[in-house]
Design a protein around this motif. Structure first.
Motif, short mmCIF file in Angstrom:
data_model
loop_
_atom_site.label_atom_id
_atom_site.label_comp_id
_atom_site.label_asym_id
_atom_site.label_seq_id
_atom_site.Cartn_x
_atom_site.Cartn_y
_atom_site.Cartn_z
N ALA A 12 9.69 6.75 -8.55
CA ALA A 12 9.16 5.61 -9.30
C ALA A 12 9.12 4.35 -8.44
CB ALA A 12 9.99 5.38 -10.56
N VAL A 13 10.20 4.13 -7.68
CA VAL A 13 10.24 2.95 -6.80
C VAL A 13 9.14 3.03 -5.74
CG1 VAL A 13 11.60 1.76 -5.05
CG2 VAL A 13 12.67 2.48 -7.19
N LEU A 14 8.98 4.20 -5.14
CA LEU A 14 7.96 4.37 -4.10
C LEU A 14 6.56 4.16 -4.66
CD1 LEU A 14 9.36 7.47 -2.16
CD2 LEU A 14 9.39 5.07 -1.45
N ALA A 15 6.37 4.49 -5.94
CA ALA A 15 5.06 4.31 -6.56
C ALA A 15 4.79 2.86 -6.95
CB ALA A 15 4.94 5.21 -7.79
N VAL A 16 5.85 2.15 -7.34
CA VAL A 16 5.68 0.79 -7.86
C VAL A 16 5.68 -0.26 -6.76
CG1 VAL A 16 6.75 -1.00 -9.30
CG2 VAL A 16 6.63 1.36 -10.11
N VAL A 17 6.45 -0.04 -5.68
CA VAL A 17 6.59 -1.05 -4.63
C VAL A 17 5.24 -1.46 -4.02
CG1 VAL A 17 7.44 -1.40 -2.27
CG2 VAL A 17 8.99 -0.62 -4.06
N PRO A 18 4.34 -0.53 -3.68
CA PRO A 18 3.05 -0.97 -3.12
C PRO A 18 2.26 -1.86 -4.08
CG PRO A 18 3.39 1.37 -2.72
CD PRO A 18 4.46 0.94 -3.66
N VAL A 19 2.34 -1.58 -5.37
CA VAL A 19 1.62 -2.40 -6.35
C VAL A 19 2.24 -3.80 -6.41
CG1 VAL A 19 0.90 -2.60 -8.76
CG2 VAL A 19 1.01 -0.35 -7.67
N LEU A 20 3.56 -3.86 -6.41
CA LEU A 20 4.23 -5.16 -6.43
C LEU A 20 3.93 -5.96 -5.16
CD1 LEU A 20 7.74 -4.17 -7.87
CD2 LEU A 20 5.79 -5.20 -9.08
N PHE A 21 3.82 -5.26 -4.05
CA PHE A 21 3.48 -5.95 -2.80
C PHE A 21 2.05 -6.49 -2.85
CE2 PHE A 21 2.42 -5.90 1.86
CZ PHE A 21 3.26 -6.95 2.20
N LEU A 22 1.16 -5.75 -3.49
CA LEU A 22 -0.21 -6.26 -3.69
C LEU A 22 -0.20 -7.53 -4.53
CD1 LEU A 22 -2.65 -3.27 -4.33
CD2 LEU A 22 -2.73 -4.94 -2.49
N VAL A 23 0.63 -7.53 -5.56
CA VAL A 23 0.75 -8.73 -6.39
C VAL A 23 1.21 -9.91 -5.55
CG1 VAL A 23 1.96 -9.77 -8.34
CG2 VAL A 23 1.19 -7.40 -8.49
N SER A 24 2.21 -9.67 -4.68
CA SER A 24 2.69 -10.73 -3.81
C SER A 24 1.60 -11.22 -2.87
CB SER A 24 3.89 -10.22 -3.00
OG SER A 24 4.31 -11.17 -2.04
N LEU A 25 0.83 -10.29 -2.29
CA LEU A 25 -0.24 -10.68 -1.38
C LEU A 25 -1.32 -11.49 -2.08
CD1 LEU A 25 -0.76 -7.39 0.69
CD2 LEU A 25 0.38 -9.47 1.42
N SER A 26 -1.59 -11.14 -3.35
CA SER A 26 -2.64 -11.84 -4.09
C SER A 26 -2.27 -13.28 -4.40
CB SER A 26 -2.95 -11.10 -5.39
OG SER A 26 -1.89 -11.21 -6.31
N LEU A 27 -1.01 -13.65 -4.21
CA LEU A 27 -0.54 -15.01 -4.52
C LEU A 27 -0.20 -15.79 -3.25
CD1 LEU A 27 1.81 -14.15 -7.52
CD2 LEU A 27 -0.56 -14.93 -7.60
N ARG A 28 -0.72 -15.33 -2.10
CA ARG A 28 -0.37 -15.96 -0.83
C ARG A 28 -1.63 -16.32 -0.03
NH1 ARG A 28 3.82 -11.55 1.42
NH2 ARG A 28 4.00 -12.99 3.17
N GLY A 29 -1.52 -17.33 0.82
CA GLY A 29 -2.60 -17.69 1.71
C GLY A 29 -2.62 -16.81 2.94
N VAL A 30 -3.66 -16.95 3.75
CA VAL A 30 -3.82 -16.11 4.94
C VAL A 30 -2.69 -16.37 5.93
CG1 VAL A 30 -5.29 -15.59 6.93
CG2 VAL A 30 -6.32 -15.99 4.67
N ASP A 31 -2.35 -17.65 6.18
CA ASP A 31 -1.29 -17.96 7.13
C ASP A 31 0.06 -17.43 6.65
OD1 ASP A 31 -3.10 -19.25 8.73
OD2 ASP A 31 -2.71 -21.24 7.86
N ASP A 32 0.31 -17.56 5.37
CA ASP A 32 1.57 -17.06 4.81
C ASP A 32 1.69 -15.55 4.99
OD1 ASP A 32 3.92 -16.74 3.46
OD2 ASP A 32 3.13 -17.27 1.48
N ILE A 33 0.60 -14.83 4.78
CA ILE A 33 0.61 -13.37 4.92
C ILE A 33 0.83 -12.98 6.38
CG2 ILE A 33 -0.81 -11.29 4.74
CD1 ILE A 33 -2.11 -12.55 2.27
N GLN A 34 0.18 -13.68 7.30
CA GLN A 34 0.30 -13.35 8.71
C GLN A 34 1.70 -13.62 9.26
OE1 GLN A 34 -2.91 -15.53 10.53
NE2 GLN A 34 -4.41 -13.90 10.15
N HIS A 35 2.42 -14.51 8.61
CA HIS A 35 3.79 -14.79 9.03
C HIS A 35 4.77 -13.73 8.56
CE1 HIS A 35 2.77 -19.34 9.50
NE2 HIS A 35 2.45 -18.64 10.57
#
Length: 265
Positions: A12-35
C-alpha cells in the motif's frame, strides 16, 4: 497473519507514495523541484490553473475516456467469439491462439506506418474514432488470452445439451457460454480499458489535432526546448490518474475475482 498484513502494508505504501509525491510536485515551482526534496519550500497553487491553460486538459481527458471506452467495447465484441473459437476449435483454435499471441509480442512501432496510411485512406486520422479502432484491435490478443481459460472451464456437456435441443453453435455460445464467462469478460474489459487509456504511441502518431488528442499526449506537451514545467505536468498527471484510480478501486473485486477464477483449472 502478521506477515500478510506487513506485506499488504508495504504494498500500500509503495502504491501511494508516488501519488503523494506527484501532489507535492504539483505544488512546487521549477527551481524548488530542481533543488530536490520531498516537500515544497513554498506552496504554489498556480500550477493547477496554469496546467489547464497550457493544454486543453478537460478536452483531452474526455478524449481519453471516449477512446478507452470505445476500444474496450470493440475488443470485447471481437475477443469473445474469438476466445470461444480458440478454446473449442481444436488445432485450428490453437493455431489462431498462437498467431494472436505472436502478433502481440511484436513491437507496436512496426505497425505505426501501415496503420497510419490505413486510417488516412478512410479519413480517420485526427479522430477519436480512429484511435478507438486501433486500440480496440490492438488489445484483442490480450482479451483472448484472458478469456480463453474461462471458456475452457465451461463444460462442453452444457453446449451439447443445447445442441440436442436445437440450438446452433452461435446460440449455444450466446445463451450458455457467455453468461458463465461474464466475470472473465468484465476482468478482461477492465484490463483492456486501462491499456487503451494509457496508450501513447498510437495516440501521438495518429492525432496531431488538440481536438482529438488523448491526455497521454497532453502530458508530453509540458516539455519545452529548454525547460520542463514539472509542477504543471504533475498537476495534469493527477488529473489523468485520479479517475482511473477511482475506477480501479471501485472495480477491484470484479477485476481480482475475475482473473482469479480464470486462473483456476
Amino acid at each position: 497473519m502478521r506477515a500478510n498484513r506487513l506485506v499488504l502494508g508495504v504494498s500500500a505504501v509503495l502504491a501511494v507514495v508516488p501519488v503523494l509525491f506527484l501532489v507535492s510536485l504539483s505544488l512546487r515551482g521549477v527551481d524548488d523541484i530542481q533543488h530536490g526534496g520531498w516537500l515544497p519550500a513554498r506552496v504554489r497553487w498556480d500550477n493547477w490553473p496554469s496546467a489547464f491553460d497550457t493544454v486543453p486538459l478537460a478536452r483531452m481527458l474526455t478524449n481519453s475516456w471516449l477512446i478507452a471506452l470505445g476500444a474496450t467495447v470493440l475488443t470485447a465484441l471481437i475477443a469473445t467469439p474469438t476466445a470461444y473459437f480458440t478454446a473449442r476449435a481444436g488445432r485450428s483454435g490453437q493455431r489462431l491462439y498462437s498467431v494472436l499471441l505472436a502478433a502481440y509480442c511484436a513491437p507496436p512501432v512496426v505497425a505505426v506506418l501501415p496503420l497510419y496510411f490505413l486510417l488516412k485512406s478512410v479519413g480517420l486520422t485526427n479522430s477519436v474514432v480512429g484511435l478507438a479502432l486501433v486500440n480496440g484491435l490492438a488489445n484483442v490478443p490480450v482479451a483472448v488470452w484472458l478469456l480463453d481459460g474461462f471458456v475452457r472451464r465451461v463444460p462442453k456437456d452444457l453446449e451439447e445439451a443445447a445442441w440436442v435441443d436445437g440450438a446452433t453453435t452461435t446460440g449455444a455460445m450466446v445463451r450458455i457460454v457467455l453468461p458463465l464467462v461474464v466475470p472473465g469478460l468484465v476482468a478482461a474489459s477492465l484490463v483492456c480499458f486501462f491499456l487503451a487509456y494509457n496508450e501513447f504511441l498510437f495516440a501521438v502518431s495518429f492525432s496531431q489535432s488538440p481536438a482529438s488528442q488523448a491526455l497521454t499526449v497532453g502530458l508530453s506537451l509540458f516539455q519545452g526546448d529548454r525547460t520542463v514545467q514539472f509542477g504543471q505536468q504533475a498537476a495534469a498527471s493527477l488529473v489523468a490518474i485520479v479517475p482511473v484510480y477511482v475506477l480501479a478501486v471501485a472495480a477491484q473485486r470484479l477485476l481480482i475475482g475475475g482473473l482469479s477464477q480464470g486462473a483456476v483449472k
